[in-house]
Design a protein around this motif. Structure first.
Motif, PDB file in Angstrom:
ATOM      1  N   ALA A 189       2.536  14.363  -9.116  1.00 44.30           N
ATOM      2  CA  ALA A 189       3.459  15.496  -9.095  1.00 44.30           C
ATOM      3  C   ALA A 189       4.133  15.692 -10.453  1.00 44.30           C
ATOM      4  CB  ALA A 189       4.505  15.299  -8.007  1.00 44.30           C
ATOM      5  N   GLY A 190       3.738  14.858 -11.436  1.00 39.05           N
ATOM      6  CA  GLY A 190       4.298  14.986 -12.781  1.00 39.05           C
ATOM      7  C   GLY A 190       5.438  14.039 -13.069  1.00 39.05           C
TER       8      GLY A 190
ATOM      9  N   GLN B  40      12.805  15.095  -3.544  1.00 38.95           N
ATOM     10  CA  GLN B  40      13.603  15.275  -4.750  1.00 38.95           C
ATOM     11  C   GLN B  40      14.535  16.463  -4.588  1.00 38.95           C
ATOM     12  OE1 GLN B  40      10.936  15.071  -8.108  1.00 38.95           O
ATOM     13  NE2 GLN B  40      10.390  12.968  -7.619  1.00 38.95           N
ATOM     14  N   GLY B  41      15.734  16.317  -5.127  1.00 43.22           N
ATOM     15  CA  GLY B  41      16.747  17.358  -5.011  1.00 43.22           C
ATOM     16  C   GLY B  41      17.549  17.291  -3.719  1.00 43.22           C
ATOM     17  N   GLN B  42      17.328  16.238  -2.920  1.00 42.18           N
ATOM     18  CA  GLN B  42      18.025  16.110  -1.632  1.00 42.18           C
ATOM     19  C   GLN B  42      19.014  14.947  -1.598  1.00 42.18           C
ATOM     20  OE1 GLN B  42      15.346  16.346   1.758  1.00 42.18           O
ATOM     21  NE2 GLN B  42      13.890  17.539   0.551  1.00 42.18           N
ATOM     22  N   GLY B  43      19.299  14.350  -2.765  1.00 43.38           N
ATOM     23  CA  GLY B  43      20.261  13.259  -2.828  1.00 43.38           C
ATOM     24  C   GLY B  43      19.670  11.877  -2.684  1.00 43.38           C
ATOM     25  N   VAL B  44      18.366  11.781  -2.464  1.00 40.85           N
ATOM     26  CA  VAL B  44      17.738  10.466  -2.287  1.00 40.85           C
ATOM     27  C   VAL B  44      17.752   9.691  -3.605  1.00 40.85           C
ATOM     28  CG1 VAL B  44      15.621   9.245  -1.624  1.00 40.85           C
ATOM     29  CG2 VAL B  44      16.346  11.277  -0.355  1.00 40.85           C
ATOM     30  N   GLY B  45      17.554  10.372  -4.724  1.00 40.28           N
ATOM     31  CA  GLY B  45      17.604   9.711  -6.027  1.00 40.28           C
ATOM     32  C   GLY B  45      18.978   9.116  -6.300  1.00 40.28           C
ATOM     33  N   ARG B  46      20.014   9.868  -5.993  1.00 40.63           N
ATOM     34  CA  ARG B  46      21.385   9.356  -6.176  1.00 40.63           C
ATOM     35  C   ARG B  46      21.634   8.154  -5.266  1.00 40.63           C
ATOM     36  NH1 ARG B  46      23.998  12.403  -9.447  1.00 40.63           N
ATOM     37  NH2 ARG B  46      23.552  14.608  -9.594  1.00 40.63           N
TER      38      ARG B  46
ATOM     39  N   ASP C 277       0.826  -1.211   0.000  1.00 44.01           N
ATOM     40  CA  ASP C 277       0.000   0.000   0.000  1.00 44.01           C
ATOM     41  C   ASP C 277       0.858   1.258   0.000  1.00 44.01           C
ATOM     42  OD1 ASP C 277      -2.183  -1.684   0.009  1.00 44.01           O
ATOM     43  OD2 ASP C 277      -2.653  -1.362   2.132  1.00 44.01           O
ATOM     44  N   GLY C 278       1.989   1.197   0.698  1.00 42.14           N
ATOM     45  CA  GLY C 278       2.896   2.340   0.732  1.00 42.14           C
ATOM     46  C   GLY C 278       3.507   2.629  -0.629  1.00 42.14           C
ATOM     47  N   ILE C 279       3.907   1.586  -1.354  1.00 39.32           N
ATOM     48  CA  ILE C 279       4.452   1.778  -2.701  1.00 39.32           C
ATOM     49  C   ILE C 279       3.366   2.305  -3.624  1.00 39.32           C
ATOM     50  CG2 ILE C 279       5.418   0.620  -4.728  1.00 39.32           C
ATOM     51  CD1 ILE C 279       6.873  -1.264  -2.765  1.00 39.32           C
ATOM     52  N   CYS C 280       2.170   1.802  -3.491  1.00 38.37           N
ATOM     53  CA  CYS C 280       1.055   2.275  -4.316  1.00 38.37           C
ATOM     54  C   CYS C 280       0.808   3.767  -4.065  1.00 38.37           C
ATOM     55  CB  CYS C 280      -0.193   1.448  -4.010  1.00 38.37           C
ATOM     56  SG  CYS C 280      -1.474   1.577  -5.250  1.00 38.37           S
ATOM     57  N   SER C 281       0.845   4.169  -2.826  1.00 41.43           N
ATOM     58  CA  SER C 281       0.660   5.574  -2.475  1.00 41.43           C
ATOM     59  C   SER C 281       1.813   6.427  -3.002  1.00 41.43           C
ATOM     60  CB  SER C 281       0.534   5.700  -0.958  1.00 41.43           C
ATOM     61  OG  SER C 281       0.394   7.035  -0.583  1.00 41.43           O
ATOM     62  N   LEU C 282       3.041   5.940  -2.844  1.00 37.00           N
ATOM     63  CA  LEU C 282       4.218   6.642  -3.373  1.00 37.00           C
ATOM     64  C   LEU C 282       4.073   6.841  -4.869  1.00 37.00           C
ATOM     65  CD1 LEU C 282       7.183   7.674  -3.319  1.00 37.00           C
ATOM     66  CD2 LEU C 282       7.871   5.256  -3.560  1.00 37.00           C
ATOM     67  N   TRP C 283       3.699   5.788  -5.578  1.00 39.64           N
ATOM     68  CA  TRP C 283       3.574   5.841  -7.033  1.00 39.64           C
ATOM     69  C   TRP C 283       2.527   6.872  -7.450  1.00 39.64           C
ATOM     70  CZ3 TRP C 283       4.223   0.524  -9.779  1.00 39.64           C
ATOM     71  CH2 TRP C 283       4.505   0.708 -11.130  1.00 39.64           C
ATOM     72  N   ALA C 284       1.424   6.914  -6.739  1.00 41.36           N
ATOM     73  CA  ALA C 284       0.390   7.913  -7.042  1.00 41.36           C
ATOM     74  C   ALA C 284       0.912   9.323  -6.762  1.00 41.36           C
ATOM     75  CB  ALA C 284      -0.874   7.635  -6.230  1.00 41.36           C
TER      76      ALA C 284
ATOM     77  N   GLY D  60       5.112   6.016 -15.811  1.00 42.37           N
ATOM     78  CA  GLY D  60       4.130   5.176 -16.478  1.00 42.37           C
ATOM     79  C   GLY D  60       2.699   5.664 -16.478  1.00 42.37           C
ATOM     80  N   PHE D  61       2.441   6.783 -15.839  1.00 42.71           N
ATOM     81  CA  PHE D  61       1.086   7.312 -15.764  1.00 42.71           C
ATOM     82  C   PHE D  61       1.111   8.809 -16.040  1.00 42.71           C
ATOM     83  CE2 PHE D  61       1.123   3.510 -13.203  1.00 42.71           C
ATOM     84  CZ  PHE D  61      -0.059   2.883 -13.561  1.00 42.71           C
ATOM     85  N   VAL D  62      -0.063   9.346 -16.332  1.00 40.75           N
ATOM     86  CA  VAL D  62      -0.248  10.783 -16.510  1.00 40.75           C
ATOM     87  C   VAL D  62      -1.290  11.212 -15.478  1.00 40.75           C
ATOM     88  CG1 VAL D  62      -1.001  12.572 -18.118  1.00 40.75           C
ATOM     89  CG2 VAL D  62       0.316  10.628 -18.958  1.00 40.75           C
TER      90      VAL D  62
END
Length: 174
Positions: free
Chosen positions: A29-30, A102-108, A17-24, A34-36
């Motif tokens: 947020a753009g 985003q922009g805080q190094g988590v993506g890296r 459920d947490g991943i589903c919420s994250l994905w939404a 895989g979704f619009v």
């Protein structure tokens, strides 16, 4: 915020459920995952279930980043290539980081965890992924060591008269 990354966590209802919420949240947020927008968890759930089924069958692995409470804040799914001549590289799908981080190094950090997982897989020499052009994702992946190896113009339709390139990125593991 501290984010802890795990490979192949137990898939509990809370994680699902947490991943589903994250994905939404990422989609709305753009984010190009895989979704619009606008989407709901129910729109996303079938795609998530496909990834989870692949995990249960041993065809996919999950890297998930969570906060101290266990809330998923970042994900990437790794798939071994099934073609007998291409088993030396992995596909990476559904790379996402919560918009608030985003922009805080988590993506890296997520991409480093993906690389660690790939290096820990016997015989894997490279990682391949695709991203939606026009979002800046290709620049982000390039900054993480990926190089663009292909581009299909206007392959992704995100709206009436809004077509984006499908960009293929490749990362050699040295």
């Amino acid at each position: 915020m501290s984010v802890r990354f795990d490979l192949d966590p137990s898939v509990t209802p809370e994680l699902r459920d947490g991943i589903c919420s994250l994905w939404a949240d990422v989609s709305n947020a753009g984010g190009a995952v895989g979704f619009v927008p606008p989407v709901t968890g129910e729109d996303i759930r079938p795609e998530l279930i496909r990834h989870l089924a692949a995990m249960a069958e041993g065809r996919a692995r999950l890297v998930v980043g969570r906060d101290a409470d266990g809330t998923p804040l970042a994900t990437a799914f790794l798939y071994e290539n099934t073609h007998r001549l291409m088993r030396h590289w992995l596909w990476v799908y559904s790379v996402m980081v919560h918009p608030s981080l985003q922009g805080q190094g988590v993506g890296r950090a997520l991409m480093a965890a993906v690389e660690d997982a790939a290096r820990g897989t016997e015989g894997i020499r490279a990682i391949r992924l695709t991203c939606r052009g026009g979002t800046g994702a290709d620049r982000f992946y390039a900054s993480c060591g990926y190089k663009e190896v292909g581009r299909v113009p206007d392959a992704i339709k995100v709206g009436d008269d809004d077509y984006r390139d499908d960009v293929t990125m490749w990362h050699e593991l040295h």
